[in-house]
Design a protein around this motif. Structure first.
Motif, PDB file in Angstrom:
ATOM      1  N   PHE A  64       0.831  -1.206   0.000  1.00 63.42           N
ATOM      2  CA  PHE A  64       0.000   0.000   0.000  1.00 63.42           C
ATOM      3  C   PHE A  64       0.870   1.262   0.000  1.00 63.42           C
ATOM      4  CE2 PHE A  64      -2.609   3.320   1.946  1.00 63.42           C
ATOM      5  CZ  PHE A  64      -3.772   3.214   1.205  1.00 63.42           C
ATOM      6  N   VAL A 131       4.212   6.946 -20.749  1.00 59.34           N
ATOM      7  CA  VAL A 131       4.483   6.134 -21.936  1.00 59.34           C
ATOM      8  C   VAL A 131       3.476   4.991 -22.074  1.00 59.34           C
ATOM      9  CG1 VAL A 131       6.184   4.604 -23.001  1.00 59.34           C
ATOM     10  CG2 VAL A 131       6.910   6.755 -21.967  1.00 59.34           C
ATOM     11  N   LEU A 132       3.099   4.368 -20.945  1.00 62.08           N
ATOM     12  CA  LEU A 132       2.161   3.240 -21.006  1.00 62.08           C
ATOM     13  C   LEU A 132       0.707   3.671 -20.837  1.00 62.08           C
ATOM     14  CD1 LEU A 132       4.011   0.428 -19.020  1.00 62.08           C
ATOM     15  CD2 LEU A 132       4.159   1.024 -21.433  1.00 62.08           C
ATOM     16  N   GLY A 133       0.489   4.874 -20.364  1.00 62.58           N
ATOM     17  CA  GLY A 133      -0.875   5.366 -20.205  1.00 62.58           C
ATOM     18  C   GLY A 133      -1.356   6.011 -21.491  1.00 62.58           C
ATOM     19  N   SER A 146      -6.294   6.203 -19.433  1.00 61.98           N
ATOM     20  CA  SER A 146      -5.777   4.931 -18.948  1.00 61.98           C
ATOM     21  C   SER A 146      -4.433   5.158 -18.266  1.00 61.98           C
ATOM     22  CB  SER A 146      -5.574   3.945 -20.106  1.00 61.98           C
ATOM     23  OG  SER A 146      -6.804   3.672 -20.732  1.00 61.98           O
ATOM     24  N   GLU A 149      -1.027   0.686 -13.359  1.00 63.48           N
ATOM     25  CA  GLU A 149      -0.922   0.549 -11.906  1.00 63.48           C
ATOM     26  C   GLU A 149      -0.156  -0.727 -11.589  1.00 63.48           C
ATOM     27  OE1 GLU A 149      -4.670   0.860  -9.949  1.00 63.48           O
ATOM     28  OE2 GLU A 149      -4.615   3.045 -10.150  1.00 63.48           O
ATOM     29  N   ARG A 274       6.191  -3.717 -18.389  1.00 64.42           N
ATOM     30  CA  ARG A 274       4.819  -3.872 -18.892  1.00 64.42           C
ATOM     31  C   ARG A 274       4.152  -5.134 -18.355  1.00 64.42           C
ATOM     32  NH1 ARG A 274       4.535  -5.204 -24.110  1.00 64.42           N
ATOM     33  NH2 ARG A 274       6.562  -4.492 -24.847  1.00 64.42           N
ATOM     34  N   GLU A 278      -1.062  -3.165 -14.422  1.00 60.25           N
ATOM     35  CA  GLU A 278      -2.452  -3.315 -14.844  1.00 60.25           C
ATOM     36  C   GLU A 278      -2.886  -1.972 -15.419  1.00 60.25           C
ATOM     37  OE1 GLU A 278      -3.906  -6.345 -14.260  1.00 60.25           O
ATOM     38  OE2 GLU A 278      -1.954  -6.912 -13.437  1.00 60.25           O
ATOM     39  N   ILE A 279      -3.474  -2.019 -16.592  1.00 62.50           N
ATOM     40  CA  ILE A 279      -3.961  -0.773 -17.177  1.00 62.50           C
ATOM     41  C   ILE A 279      -5.363  -0.502 -16.638  1.00 62.50           C
ATOM     42  CG2 ILE A 279      -4.589   0.423 -19.310  1.00 62.50           C
ATOM     43  CD1 ILE A 279      -1.576   0.002 -18.939  1.00 62.50           C
ATOM     44  N   LYS A 280      -5.505   0.634 -15.976  1.00 62.39           N
ATOM     45  CA  LYS A 280      -6.817   1.033 -15.449  1.00 62.39           C
ATOM     46  C   LYS A 280      -7.360   2.164 -16.301  1.00 62.39           C
ATOM     47  CE  LYS A 280      -7.816   1.404 -11.020  1.00 62.39           C
ATOM     48  NZ  LYS A 280      -7.584   1.867  -9.640  1.00 62.39           N
ATOM     49  N   THR A 281      -8.610   2.047 -16.724  1.00 64.19           N
ATOM     50  CA  THR A 281      -9.231   3.055 -17.573  1.00 64.19           C
ATOM     51  C   THR A 281     -10.388   3.705 -16.818  1.00 64.19           C
ATOM     52  OG1 THR A 281      -8.593   1.880 -19.569  1.00 64.19           O
ATOM     53  CG2 THR A 281     -10.418   3.447 -19.767  1.00 64.19           C
ATOM     54  N   VAL A 282     -10.396   5.018 -16.798  1.00 58.87           N
ATOM     55  CA  VAL A 282     -11.405   5.765 -16.047  1.00 58.87           C
ATOM     56  C   VAL A 282     -12.225   6.613 -17.004  1.00 58.87           C
ATOM     57  CG1 VAL A 282     -11.781   7.426 -14.183  1.00 58.87           C
ATOM     58  CG2 VAL A 282      -9.840   5.854 -14.062  1.00 58.87           C
TER      59      VAL A 282
ATOM     60  N   ALA B 450      -9.715  -2.296 -10.168  1.00 62.25           N
ATOM     61  CA  ALA B 450     -10.556  -2.695 -11.291  1.00 62.25           C
ATOM     62  C   ALA B 450      -9.976  -2.107 -12.568  1.00 62.25           C
ATOM     63  CB  ALA B 450     -11.990  -2.204 -11.098  1.00 62.25           C
ATOM     64  N   GLY B 451     -10.115  -2.835 -13.650  1.00 62.73           N
ATOM     65  CA  GLY B 451      -9.543  -2.396 -14.910  1.00 62.73           C
ATOM     66  C   GLY B 451     -10.293  -1.244 -15.555  1.00 62.73           C
ATOM     67  N   VAL B 453     -13.015   1.915 -14.475  1.00 61.56           N
ATOM     68  CA  VAL B 453     -13.776   2.633 -13.452  1.00 61.56           C
ATOM     69  C   VAL B 453     -14.668   3.637 -14.153  1.00 61.56           C
ATOM     70  CG1 VAL B 453     -13.672   4.169 -11.459  1.00 61.56           C
ATOM     71  CG2 VAL B 453     -11.958   2.348 -11.724  1.00 61.56           C
ATOM     72  N   TYR B 470      -8.311  -6.865 -13.477  1.00 65.77           N
ATOM     73  CA  TYR B 470      -7.287  -7.132 -12.475  1.00 65.77           C
ATOM     74  C   TYR B 470      -7.549  -8.551 -11.959  1.00 65.77           C
ATOM     75  CZ  TYR B 470      -5.887  -2.190 -11.801  1.00 65.77           C
ATOM     76  OH  TYR B 470      -5.406  -0.915 -11.956  1.00 65.77           O
ATOM     77  N   ARG B 477      -5.557  -6.535 -22.252  1.00 71.17           N
ATOM     78  CA  ARG B 477      -6.582  -5.515 -22.481  1.00 71.17           C
ATOM     79  C   ARG B 477      -7.100  -5.647 -23.903  1.00 71.17           C
ATOM     80  NH1 ARG B 477      -6.536  -5.756 -17.996  1.00 71.17           N
ATOM     81  NH2 ARG B 477      -6.208  -4.192 -16.383  1.00 71.17           N
ATOM     82  N   ARG B 481      -4.962   1.385 -28.018  1.00 73.79           N
ATOM     83  CA  ARG B 481      -3.584   1.019 -28.349  1.00 73.79           C
ATOM     84  C   ARG B 481      -3.163  -0.202 -27.538  1.00 73.79           C
ATOM     85  NH1 ARG B 481       1.094   1.833 -25.991  1.00 73.79           N
ATOM     86  NH2 ARG B 481       0.383   3.219 -24.342  1.00 73.79           N
TER      87      ARG B 481
END
Lengths: 288, 490
Positions: A64, A131-133, A146, A149, A274, A278-282, B450-451, B453, B470, B477, B481
């Motif tokens: 954490f 770069v990864l987002g 994205s 994380e 990579r 984990e790719i998180k998308t909001v 979570a992947g 949100v 996750y 994914r 891209r």
């Protein structure tokens, strides 16, 4: 190794590094580590399955804070590890030379490359997300982005041959993004990993972020691959014939598994980094 | 008509009546039999075996479909390999792109037909197949078409290579859209495909195969092998497959993970979920109610990212549940082809039995069950929208994926408690958060594991937006891209 006259050397006890402390194996076991030419070098702690589970607890506890640290902070902490190693280059080169049977110049090159690799990854800490987002142009009135994380607790089976540069090459890409790690050092060449852990302990790495086990890879790897509180595993250091079984065990909680053979790379890439993000998308609506 | 076990207190009936507004099914011409699509041609299974796909709203048979055996899968993989080593694999990216653009255009041109077909075979309301599934499928091809000649810009190095033959197994909840999610990025990256649609919804993939023919896609670039679990297992285990992509249950995903262990096959998995939809006291309540309804009742709840756990802030819990019940009373359940229908048919008898089993477990474990007054058609597979209150985290309905129109309501007091409860699951596919406070949205978005949100919205999809989970919701994914990575050797 006793010396008939003069000063007796102070030998080091090679211990585990778990939760920022240096315990012996809870099993009370150790094993003899030899140099590449067969000369006995040291006794190393022979980590047990319980030690492996303790290391996972320590890594989980540190997650954490480390994942929540700013990227700038993580970058500085990793850079500080490079600083700690820089001052120990002579010691590390001697240990790498003995462990791997390298001539002094080659051992020094391996150590220098290890320090430089840490610096390379340290600089990535606050750039990976850029770069990864991504900002994603969705077909509607939404702001959508994205970010990468950390995957969580990642087990790293360090390469068996390259005792220090191999270790740094698989560990740094894991922790730079905020994962915490349980490392199983090269089984027959663990001494440089123990010294690396001692350098970590004198730097700013929070306790539990990196945990280093020495012992039998074949004994520890299945426990960690099947552990339900481990989120990912780099099995690069496992024998080729063991990979199928480890991948099968990793299915228990769908760990992310990485198995790449090109370690240590001459030129690192983001590929290892990579593998454990984990790719998180909001999404959020745009409107008045 | 059968009466549902339902309690209606606190809910008003429909406020006004609707006349039926059925979409014509005549736009779809169904053959009596469909073959496998291998090497650019339709052919029966080598064994001659077939299975029947039915309309889940009426239980009427729609068509007989070939059931691919091991020999058929061999032929499909061989056709894909030949196409990879021949026409498709050698083709320049800018040429591949044009074929994918063609497919996107034909899907758009045949949109109405495909929407009706999808509603017939799947049971989902025409409103959804028309407005979501089909347009998104076309958009997905259009999006990835553009990547085909720009792969060196995707961030994976100067000359990313395809993987080879992709074996792709897809579920029944979004049959055409999932086919698009799988095929479009794979083809754009230069791979060839063996696609295994779900046993209960094979038709739209076969129509898509016809569209590939119509687009003059080189034979073998896309192959479709219909069948049940055994066919999918044969595709996954086939030594000629270089990459496996699966969307479906976590249980099967783990089995696939074990199957490909040690094989060096690349794998991406998009699996189950038990998403939390978190509503704070300062949320825009009217919008949140719509979001909750869309979150769990979209596609009868047959959605891996469904917002199946509603976490409501205690101060507004009663208000939200009351308003939710009022809203649910206005939902219209029935004929999927009726343009007024909100809730269609459950896809299969098997799925209906699973939903019933878990809902019964909810009652048995002490949660309070509620459904609006709702009559179900006598034929077909139906389940009324259902809300459980008084749910605790240990209840099965709070832990297990139901994959049906069943919402479990839990409450919380603090943001930290909301996060702890939301993350208390082995899954991690999606989450929702509703509040007018921007900093709280971003804090929640950071802490929800979570992947995807969705903040002040829910169940939005777009080809440019990466989607995936996750933890035990899988890895890899799809979309954007990031979706290319699954099909490139990088």
């Amino acid at each position: 190794m006793s010396e008939p006259t003069g000063r007796a050397e102070v030998r080091r006890t090679c211990k585990l590094f778990v939760g920022g402390a240096f315990p012996r194996s809870e099993s009370g076991r150790s094993y003899v580590v030899s140099a590449a030419d067969g000369t006995p070098l040291a006794n190393a702690a022979l980590a047990s399955r319980k030690d492996a589970r303790d290391a996972v607890v320590a890594a989980r506890g540190a997650l954490f804070g480390w994942a929540g640290a700013t990227a700038y902070n993580r970058g500085q902490v990793l850079y500080r590890v490079a600083e700690m190693l820089e001052g120990r280059r002579a010691q590390l080169a001697a240990e790498v030379g003995l462990a791997e049977g390298l001539r002094p110049a080659a051992a020094r090159r391996a150590v220098d490359a290890s320090v430089d690799r840490l610096v390379w990854y340290a600089g990535w800490a606050d750039k990976v997300a850029q770069v990864l987002g991504a900002s994603n142009p969705v077909a509607g009135p939404y702001f959508n982005f994205s970010v990468p994380e950390p995957t969580g607790v990642v087990v790293v089976l360090a390469p068996q041959k390259s005792s220090l540069l191999g270790l740094v090459s698989v560990l740094a890409p894991v922790v730079v993004t905020g994962n915490t790690a349980v490392v199983v050092a090269s089984e027959d060449r663990p001494v440089p990993a123990v010294s690396f852990a001692e350098a970590l302990a004198t730097g700013d790495v929070p306790a539990g972020v990196v945990n280093v086990l020495t012992g039998r890879t074949a004994e520890l790897a299945p426990v960690l691959a099947g552990h339900m509180d481990v989120d990912g595993i780099d099995i690069t250091g496992a024998p080729y014939r063991a990979r199928e079984e480890l991948e099968r065990l990793a299915a228990a909680n769908l760990k992310r598994v990485l198995a790449l053979d090109d370690v240590p790379e001459t030129q690192p890439t983001l590929r290892r980094t990579r593998a454990f993000v984990e790719i998180k998308t909001v999404w959020h609506p745009v409107g008045t | 008509m059968t009466d549902v076990e339902a309690r209606t207190e606190g809910a008003a009936g429909p406020v006004f009546a609707y006349a039926p507004a059925p979409e014509s099914r005549d736009i779809v011409h169904l053959d009596a039999e469909y073959g496998l699509f291998i090497g650019g041609e339709f052919r029966p299974a080598a064994t001659g075996r077939t299975f029947t796909t039915v309309d889940p709203a009426t239980e009427e048979p729609l068509a007989s479909v070939a059931e691919a055996g091991g020999g058929d899968v061999d032929r499909a993989v061989a056709a894909a390999r030949a196409a990879y080593e021949g026409g498709w694999g050698k083709m320049r990216g800018r040429e591949r792109a044009k074929y994918l653009f063609r497919i996107a255009r034909i899907i758009q041109e045949r949109a109405r037909e495909l929407a009706v077909l999808e509603s017939l075979d799947n049971g989902k309301p025409i409103r959804e197949s028309r407005d979501v599934d089909v347009p998104l499928a076309a958009a997905h091809f259009f999006y990835y078409a553009g990547w085909a000649d720009k792969l060196e810009y995707a961030g994976f190095g100067p000359s990313p290579r395809p993987l080879g033959v992709a074996g792709q197994v897809i579920p029944w909840n979004f049959p055409l859209l999932m086919a698009a999610w799988k095929l479009a990025p794979a083809l754009a990256a230069g791979n060839t495909c063996v696609l295994k649609p779900a046993e209960t919804t094979p038709l739209s993939a076969l129509f898509l195969a016809q569209i590939c023919q119509e687009a003059d896609l080189p034979p073998g670039a896309v192959n479709v092998v219909t069948g049940a679990g055994a066919t999918g297992a044969a595709v996954v285990a086939h030594p000629g497959v270089d990459k496996v992509a699966f969307t479906g249950s976590t249980e099967v995903g783990k089995e696939i993970r074990r199957t490909v262990a040690g094989s060096r096959k690349r794998l991406t998995l998009e699996l189950g979920g038990k998403a939390a939809n978190v509503v704070f006291e300062d949320a825009p309540i009217d919008q949140a109610i719509e979001g909750i309804v869309n979150g769990i009742f979209f596609n009868q709840g047959h959605v891996c990212c469904a917002g199946s756990r509603l976490l409501v802030h205690e101060p507004v819990a009663e208000l939200v549940v009351d308003r939710l019940r009022q809203r649910l009373a206005t939902l219209r359940l029935g004929d999927p082809l009726d343009k007024n229908t909100d809730i269609g048919a459950v896809n299969s008898a098997e799925q209906l039995a699973k939903i019933r089993r878990l809902a019964d477990a909810g009652s048995e474990e002490g949660a309070e069950r509620w459904s609006p007054r709702c009559t179900l058609p006598e034929r077909g597979f139906w389940f009324p929208p259902t809300v459980f209150t008084g749910v605790s985290q240990s209840h099965r309905i709070a832990r297990e994926e139901i994959f049906g129109p069943v919402l479990s309501v839990l409450t919380f007091r603090t943001p930290a408690e909301a996060v702890a409860k939301a993350n208390n699951t082995p899954y991690g596919l999606s989450a929702g958060v509703w509040t007018e406070k921007g900093s709280l949205i971003l804090w929640m978005a950071q802490h929800l594991e979570a992947g995807v949100v969705w903040a002040n919205t829910y169940n939005r999809f777009d080809p440019a937006s990466p989607f995936g989970g996750y933890q035990e919701s899988g890895f890899g994914r799809e979309g954007g891209r990031h979706g290319l990575e699954a099909y490139l050797d990088v």
